[in-house]
Design a protein around this motif. Structure first.
Motif, short mmCIF file in Angstrom:
data_model
loop_
_atom_site.label_atom_id
_atom_site.label_comp_id
_atom_site.label_asym_id
_atom_site.label_seq_id
_atom_site.Cartn_x
_atom_site.Cartn_y
_atom_site.Cartn_z
N ALA A 79 5.03 45.78 122.27
CA ALA A 79 5.75 45.52 121.34
C ALA A 79 4.15 45.21 119.98
CB ALA A 79 6.59 44.75 121.61
N GLY A 88 5.76 41.36 115.31
CA GLY A 88 6.68 41.46 114.25
C GLY A 88 8.10 42.33 115.28
N THR A 89 7.35 42.14 116.88
CA THR A 89 8.58 43.00 117.67
C THR A 89 8.63 42.14 118.79
OG1 THR A 89 7.28 44.19 118.20
CG2 THR A 89 9.04 44.98 116.24
N TYR A 90 9.35 42.24 119.92
CA TYR A 90 9.82 41.95 120.95
C TYR A 90 10.64 42.60 121.53
CZ TYR A 90 13.29 39.19 119.78
OH TYR A 90 15.15 38.89 119.71
N HIS A 92 6.82 40.79 125.61
CA HIS A 92 6.36 41.67 124.77
C HIS A 92 5.12 42.30 125.15
CE1 HIS A 92 2.45 39.94 125.47
NE2 HIS A 92 2.78 38.28 124.98
N GLN A 128 13.74 44.44 119.51
CA GLN A 128 13.77 43.56 118.98
C GLN A 128 13.00 44.14 117.83
OE1 GLN A 128 17.20 43.63 121.00
NE2 GLN A 128 17.38 41.76 119.45
N ARG A 129 13.36 43.06 116.48
CA ARG A 129 12.64 42.91 115.76
C ARG A 129 13.17 41.39 115.40
NH1 ARG A 129 14.26 47.22 115.26
NH2 ARG A 129 12.19 49.27 114.78
N ASP A 131 15.37 38.96 113.49
CA ASP A 131 17.08 39.81 112.87
C ASP A 131 18.26 39.07 113.90
OD1 ASP A 131 15.89 41.95 111.65
OD2 ASP A 131 15.87 43.35 112.83
N SER A 143 20.17 44.60 119.92
CA SER A 143 19.83 45.63 117.83
C SER A 143 19.71 46.76 118.65
CB SER A 143 17.84 45.62 117.82
OG SER A 143 17.64 46.34 119.31
#
Lengths: 204, 187
Positions: A134, A137-139, A158, A185-186, A189, A194
């Motif tokens: 990831a 900023g994302t996972y 991640h 995911q972000r 968010d 998502s």
């Protein structure tokens, strides 16, 4: 598929498209080696002997050479070993295994999953292949999903360290759900899915 | 078909149950392993490992579930393990980057499961129908070529082919539209 003369052979057009695609698969027609079954049986017997060394004398006794005085002692020893083996298998072997496939968002990715009931919940171990780590900023987030679309998250990760199993936990019964999914995911968010599913596979 | 009792006996290491399970599933497990590995000797090795892995985990198998997807999952995993071991072995001996072109296990569970089911359906065909399917789909023979190889009139080949197609269509009807079933979104 065409034959060696370049003509469409054998009426395969009467079959649905899926079957026309599936039938010429080499795996379907690959002939197993003639000793496959013998070798598989030998491997099973060897594994059994390795796991239960005390059982071997009992097998040799089948010819009816009579009861030995030490039989009860051997049986007791075998029972202790069998109990130990059962305990070991219960600890080591997963309750269920399943496979996840990459979706169109991660077509080459896949994962093998082992689910084991533990005192504090269900341990869900993902052995992931070819899933891109990831980005910052994302996972990734894993979910159980039931037939009504109800989602329960079983954790986030991640995947930035390759070759490592990913251990997640579920507090709900996996058998009550139909699908295990992993979404991208972000950060920021929120807690909802998502909807960007990268891996998915049936739980049952 | 294999009953729950037989599988329980298999889990307990019963020799007769070993034989029944191996007899019933070795063919489809081989097809599944071959779908991942594409090489006979590696597929055979994976099947052996899969039987042992299944035996080790059998005590925890839920008999209310279907055994075949469970065995297929184990077989696929063992096949991937065999491929990884082979890759490591080649890596040790080669180290020239050519492994990038060595065929990796690209088969998803769906691909492997499909090969399993098709192989199983083919194995259930009557021998004469199975043979025309093997010659056609496995070897690419036409009607006339099959008639020559089998020594029967071409009309016989056509009728066997038609009967086999109908049986396969019936037993594999669930394959149509199943692609992508496990894909999708959470929403």
């Amino acid at each position: 598929m065409t034959d060696m003369t370049g003509q469409e052979p054998a009426d395969s057009e009467e079959l649905p498209r899926e079957l026309r695609r599936a039938l010429p698969n080499d795996a379907v027609w690959a002939e197993p080696p003639s000793d496959l079954q013998d070798n598989a049986l030998a491997a099973l017997r060897a594994a059994r002997r390795a796991a239960t060394p005390a059982a071997t004398p009992a097998e040799d006794d089948r010819a009816g050479t009579g009861r030995r005085a030490g039989w009860l002692l051997a049986a007791a020893a075998a029972a202790v070993i069998a109990a130990g083996l059962t305990w070991t298998m219960a600890v080591d072997a997963p309750d269920s295994t399943l496979a996840l496939s990459g979706t169109e968002l991660a077509e080459s990715a896949s994962a093998d999953v082992e689910i084991t009931e533990k005192p504090s919940g269900f341990e869900v171990v993902l052995d992931v292949e070819d899933l891109v780590p990831a980005a910052k900023g994302t996972y990734y987030q894993a979910w159980f999903k039931d037939a009504d679309g109800i989602l329960v998250t079983i954790g986030t990760f991640h995947a930035r360290a390759s070759g490592q199993d990913i251990v997640l936990w579920s507090g709900v019964e996996p058998d009550d759900y139909d699908v295990l999914t992993v979404t991208l995911q972000r950060v920021g968010d929120g807690a909802d899915s998502s909807g960007e599913v990268v891996l998915s596979g049936p739980l049952r | 078909m294999l009953g729950a009792t037989t599988f329980a006996d298999f889990a307990n290491g019963d020799d007769e149950a070993f034989e029944q399970v191996v007899r019933q599933f070795s063919g489809v497990m081989y097809a599944a392993a071959y779908a991942v590995l594409g090489r006979r000797e590696l597929a055979a090795e994976a099947v052996q490992q899969a039987f042992v892995a299944a035996w080790k985990a059998a005590g925890n198998f839920d008999p209310e579930r279907e055994i075949e997807p469970w065995l297929c999952t184990i077989t696929r995993r063992c096949a991937i393990d065999v491929w990884r071991a082979e890759r490591r072995h080649l890596d040790d001996h080669r180290g020239d980057g050519t492994l990038e072109s060595a065929a990796p296990p690209g088969a998803t569970f769906e691909d492997v499961w499909e090969a399993w089911q098709v192989r199983e359906a083919v194995d259930r065909l009557p021998p004469d129908e199975r043979e025309v399917m093997r010659l056609h789909y496995g070897k690419g023979f036409s009607h006339s070529q099959m008639a020559g190889v089998l020594g029967v009139p071409i009309g016989t080949v056509k009728s066997r082919t038609s009967r086999a197609h109908h049986r396969l269509q019936s037993s594999l009807a669930h394959l149509s539209g199943s692609a992508g079933k496990v894909r999708g979104h959470n929403d």
